[in-house]
Design a protein around this motif. Sequence first.
Motif, PDB file in Angstrom:
ATOM      1  N   LYS A 176       0.841  -1.199   0.000  1.00 30.51           N
ATOM      2  CA  LYS A 176       0.000   0.000   0.000  1.00 30.51           C
ATOM      3  C   LYS A 176       0.878   1.252   0.000  1.00 30.51           C
ATOM      4  O   LYS A 176       0.614   2.215  -0.715  1.00 30.51           O
ATOM      5  CB  LYS A 176      -0.937  -0.006   1.213  1.00 30.51           C
ATOM      6  N   GLU A 177       1.955   1.183   0.796  1.00 32.20           N
ATOM      7  CA  GLU A 177       2.892   2.320   0.812  1.00 32.20           C
ATOM      8  C   GLU A 177       3.508   2.548  -0.557  1.00 32.20           C
ATOM      9  O   GLU A 177       3.877   3.657  -0.906  1.00 32.20           O
ATOM     10  CB  GLU A 177       4.031   2.056   1.807  1.00 32.20           C
ATOM     11  N   ARG A 178       3.652   1.462  -1.321  1.00 32.56           N
ATOM     12  CA  ARG A 178       4.332   1.542  -2.617  1.00 32.56           C
ATOM     13  C   ARG A 178       3.343   1.545  -3.791  1.00 32.56           C
ATOM     14  O   ARG A 178       3.725   1.253  -4.924  1.00 32.56           O
ATOM     15  CB  ARG A 178       5.259   0.325  -2.781  1.00 32.56           C
ATOM     16  N   ILE A 179       2.114   1.873  -3.525  1.00 32.94           N
ATOM     17  CA  ILE A 179       1.036   1.660  -4.497  1.00 32.94           C
ATOM     18  C   ILE A 179       1.302   2.265  -5.885  1.00 32.94           C
ATOM     19  O   ILE A 179       0.947   1.674  -6.899  1.00 32.94           O
ATOM     20  CB  ILE A 179      -0.317   2.156  -3.917  1.00 32.94           C
ATOM     21  N   ASN A 180       1.962   3.419  -5.925  1.00 32.21           N
ATOM     22  CA  ASN A 180       2.198   4.069  -7.231  1.00 32.21           C
ATOM     23  C   ASN A 180       3.603   3.845  -7.758  1.00 32.21           C
ATOM     24  O   ASN A 180       3.989   4.404  -8.779  1.00 32.21           O
ATOM     25  CB  ASN A 180       1.903   5.564  -7.128  1.00 32.21           C
ATOM     26  N   GLN A 181       4.372   3.017  -7.055  1.00 29.79           N
ATOM     27  CA  GLN A 181       5.750   2.740  -7.492  1.00 29.79           C
ATOM     28  C   GLN A 181       5.730   1.669  -8.589  1.00 29.79           C
ATOM     29  O   GLN A 181       4.867   0.796  -8.596  1.00 29.79           O
ATOM     30  CB  GLN A 181       6.535   2.247  -6.272  1.00 29.79           C
ATOM     31  N   MET A 182       6.679   1.767  -9.522  1.00 27.84           N
ATOM     32  CA  MET A 182       6.747   0.769 -10.593  1.00 27.84           C
ATOM     33  C   MET A 182       7.181  -0.582 -10.015  1.00 27.84           C
ATOM     34  O   MET A 182       8.110  -0.642  -9.188  1.00 27.84           O
ATOM     35  CB  MET A 182       7.772   1.181 -11.655  1.00 27.84           C
ATOM     36  N   GLY A 183       6.549  -1.631 -10.475  1.00 24.57           N
ATOM     37  CA  GLY A 183       6.855  -2.977  -9.995  1.00 24.57           C
ATOM     38  C   GLY A 183       8.338  -3.298 -10.061  1.00 24.57           C
ATOM     39  O   GLY A 183       8.897  -3.902  -9.145  1.00 24.57           O
ATOM     40  N   GLY A 184       8.987  -2.853 -11.162  1.00 26.29           N
ATOM     41  CA  GLY A 184      10.395  -3.196 -11.375  1.00 26.29           C
ATOM     42  C   GLY A 184      11.336  -2.525 -10.401  1.00 26.29           C
ATOM     43  O   GLY A 184      12.498  -2.919 -10.298  1.00 26.29           O
ATOM     44  N   THR A 185      10.867  -1.499  -9.677  1.00 28.17           N
ATOM     45  CA  THR A 185      11.750  -0.808  -8.735  1.00 28.17           C
ATOM     46  C   THR A 185      11.585  -1.327  -7.308  1.00 28.17           C
ATOM     47  O   THR A 185      12.224  -0.841  -6.388  1.00 28.17           O
ATOM     48  CB  THR A 185      11.480   0.720  -8.739  1.00 28.17           C
ATOM     49  N   LEU A 186      10.715  -2.318  -7.112  1.00 28.28           N
ATOM     50  CA  LEU A 186      10.557  -2.906  -5.775  1.00 28.28           C
ATOM     51  C   LEU A 186      11.738  -3.806  -5.453  1.00 28.28           C
ATOM     52  O   LEU A 186      12.388  -4.341  -6.361  1.00 28.28           O
ATOM     53  CB  LEU A 186       9.275  -3.751  -5.718  1.00 28.28           C
ATOM     54  N   SER A 187      11.974  -4.017  -4.163  1.00 27.71           N
ATOM     55  CA  SER A 187      13.000  -4.991  -3.754  1.00 27.71           C
ATOM     56  C   SER A 187      12.509  -6.393  -4.113  1.00 27.71           C
ATOM     57  O   SER A 187      11.314  -6.593  -4.401  1.00 27.71           O
ATOM     58  CB  SER A 187      13.229  -4.904  -2.244  1.00 27.71           C
ATOM     59  N   GLY A 188      13.415  -7.365  -4.061  1.00 27.57           N
ATOM     60  CA  GLY A 188      13.036  -8.744  -4.395  1.00 27.57           C
ATOM     61  C   GLY A 188      11.892  -9.256  -3.522  1.00 27.57           C
ATOM     62  O   GLY A 188      10.944  -9.873  -4.006  1.00 27.57           O
ATOM     63  N   GLY A 189      11.987  -8.969  -2.223  1.00 32.82           N
ATOM     64  CA  GLY A 189      10.951  -9.429  -1.297  1.00 32.82           C
ATOM     65  C   GLY A 189       9.612  -8.770  -1.597  1.00 32.82           C
ATOM     66  O   GLY A 189       8.562  -9.424  -1.584  1.00 32.82           O
ATOM     67  N   GLU A 190       9.673  -7.468  -1.890  1.00 34.87           N
ATOM     68  CA  GLU A 190       8.428  -6.748  -2.221  1.00 34.87           C
ATOM     69  C   GLU A 190       7.832  -7.271  -3.526  1.00 34.87           C
ATOM     70  O   GLU A 190       6.615  -7.394  -3.657  1.00 34.87           O
ATOM     71  CB  GLU A 190       8.706  -5.244  -2.326  1.00 34.87           C
ATOM     72  N   GLN A 191       8.704  -7.602  -4.469  1.00 35.01           N
ATOM     73  CA  GLN A 191       8.200  -8.154  -5.742  1.00 35.01           C
ATOM     74  C   GLN A 191       7.515  -9.499  -5.507  1.00 35.01           C
ATOM     75  O   GLN A 191       6.508  -9.816  -6.131  1.00 35.01           O
ATOM     76  CB  GLN A 191       9.345  -8.320  -6.746  1.00 35.01           C
ATOM     77  N   GLN A 192       8.086 -10.299  -4.588  1.00 32.79           N
ATOM     78  CA  GLN A 192       7.450 -11.580  -4.287  1.00 32.79           C
ATOM     79  C   GLN A 192       6.097 -11.364  -3.607  1.00 32.79           C
ATOM     80  O   GLN A 192       5.123 -12.049  -3.906  1.00 32.79           O
ATOM     81  CB  GLN A 192       8.361 -12.448  -3.410  1.00 32.79           C
ATOM     82  N   MET A 193       6.046 -10.378  -2.722  1.00 31.63           N
ATOM     83  CA  MET A 193       4.761 -10.054  -2.080  1.00 31.63           C
ATOM     84  C   MET A 193       3.755  -9.614  -3.145  1.00 31.63           C
ATOM     85  O   MET A 193       2.575  -9.975  -3.086  1.00 31.63           O
ATOM     86  CB  MET A 193       4.948  -8.940  -1.051  1.00 31.63           C
ATOM     87  N   LEU A 194       4.239  -8.844  -4.100  1.00 33.45           N
ATOM     88  CA  LEU A 194       3.358  -8.391  -5.174  1.00 33.45           C
ATOM     89  C   LEU A 194       2.842  -9.579  -5.993  1.00 33.45           C
ATOM     90  O   LEU A 194       1.658  -9.642  -6.343  1.00 33.45           O
ATOM     91  CB  LEU A 194       4.116  -7.399  -6.079  1.00 33.45           C
ATOM     92  N   ALA A 195       3.719 -10.534  -6.243  1.00 40.57           N
ATOM     93  CA  ALA A 195       3.306 -11.722  -7.011  1.00 40.57           C
ATOM     94  C   ALA A 195       2.251 -12.522  -6.238  1.00 40.57           C
ATOM     95  O   ALA A 195       1.274 -13.003  -6.818  1.00 40.57           O
ATOM     96  CB  ALA A 195       4.523 -12.597  -7.321  1.00 40.57           C
ATOM     97  N   VAL A 196       2.445 -12.647  -4.923  1.00 43.03           N
ATOM     98  CA  VAL A 196       1.457 -13.370  -4.101  1.00 43.03           C
ATOM     99  C   VAL A 196       0.158 -12.565  -4.047  1.00 43.03           C
ATOM    100  O   VAL A 196      -0.944 -13.105  -4.202  1.00 43.03           O
ATOM    101  CB  VAL A 196       2.004 -13.628  -2.674  1.00 43.03           C
ATOM    102  N   GLY A 197       0.306 -11.243  -3.851  1.00 44.85           N
ATOM    103  CA  GLY A 197      -0.874 -10.381  -3.796  1.00 44.85           C
ATOM    104  C   GLY A 197      -1.656 -10.436  -5.099  1.00 44.85           C
ATOM    105  O   GLY A 197      -2.888 -10.539  -5.096  1.00 44.85           O
TER     106      GLY A 197
END
Length: 232
Positions: free
Chosen positions: A124-145
């Motif tokens: 939610k904090e990163r809602i407008n951030q580009m997926g590719g700029t997330l950390s690896g862990g955040e990207q995995q959370m995004l994939a699960v989400g």
Amino acid sequence: MLSIKDLKVQYGGIQALRGVSLEVDEGEIITLIGANGAGKSTLVNSVMGIVPKSSGSVTYKGTDITKKDTRQIVKSGIILAPEGRHIFPGFTVRDNLMMGGYFGKADANDRELETVFNLFPILKERINQMGGTLSGGEQQMLAVGRALMAKPKIMMLDEPSLGLAPLVIADIFKLFDRIREMGVTIILIEQNARMALKVADRGYVIESGRIVYEDTAQNLLRSDAVVKAYLG
Ligand code: ATP
């Protein structure tokens, strides 16, 4: 809930699955562990209809879904968070999540979005951030989400721990119980056998396209053969 019987998959001359049978009950967390190339991804990809099955059957809630296509399988309630995450790097976190809700109605998507943000507040904090700029862990959370946005009854995760630090993996794995409480049955593919068996109820060990052990996670954690081969 999900019953896989004598599933065989062949890639040209390579027999990747040699007759795999597996049962998953509603509300379980099961894990499928095995070395590189054992056939773990092939199994979940063939259940999803991404990889063609040579023979065998897949039954979901009493319905034969062996020959259904991926779209029908997702609609029926099974989703895969694939190996390597495959998020869309040039889309925002919100748009990545919305693409997971593609099959639902707009207001249903908003409700699901809230559910995902409750689970992963960082998204939610990163809602407008580009997926590719997330950390690896955040990207995995995004994939699960994103997978959860489809309101699945069964979620299959292909190596969610890949490339992540142990603490980050622990953060994600500890949410599996909460996801289960949301009514989602979990099939977790992992090379990280010890961590997977700690969160799972039962486990299957696959070697060269065959299930070689299946037991409760606790028993597998204690089994000499499994410890020697997979838990070091
Ligand atoms: P990993 O943990 O490395 O992803 P895995 O257990 O998921 O391994 P699979 O990816 O299912 O294993 O691969 C099983 C076997 O099938 C391997 O021998 C692999 O080389 C082969 N294989 C997988 N995909 C293909 C393909 N598209 N074409 C040909 N062979 C393939």
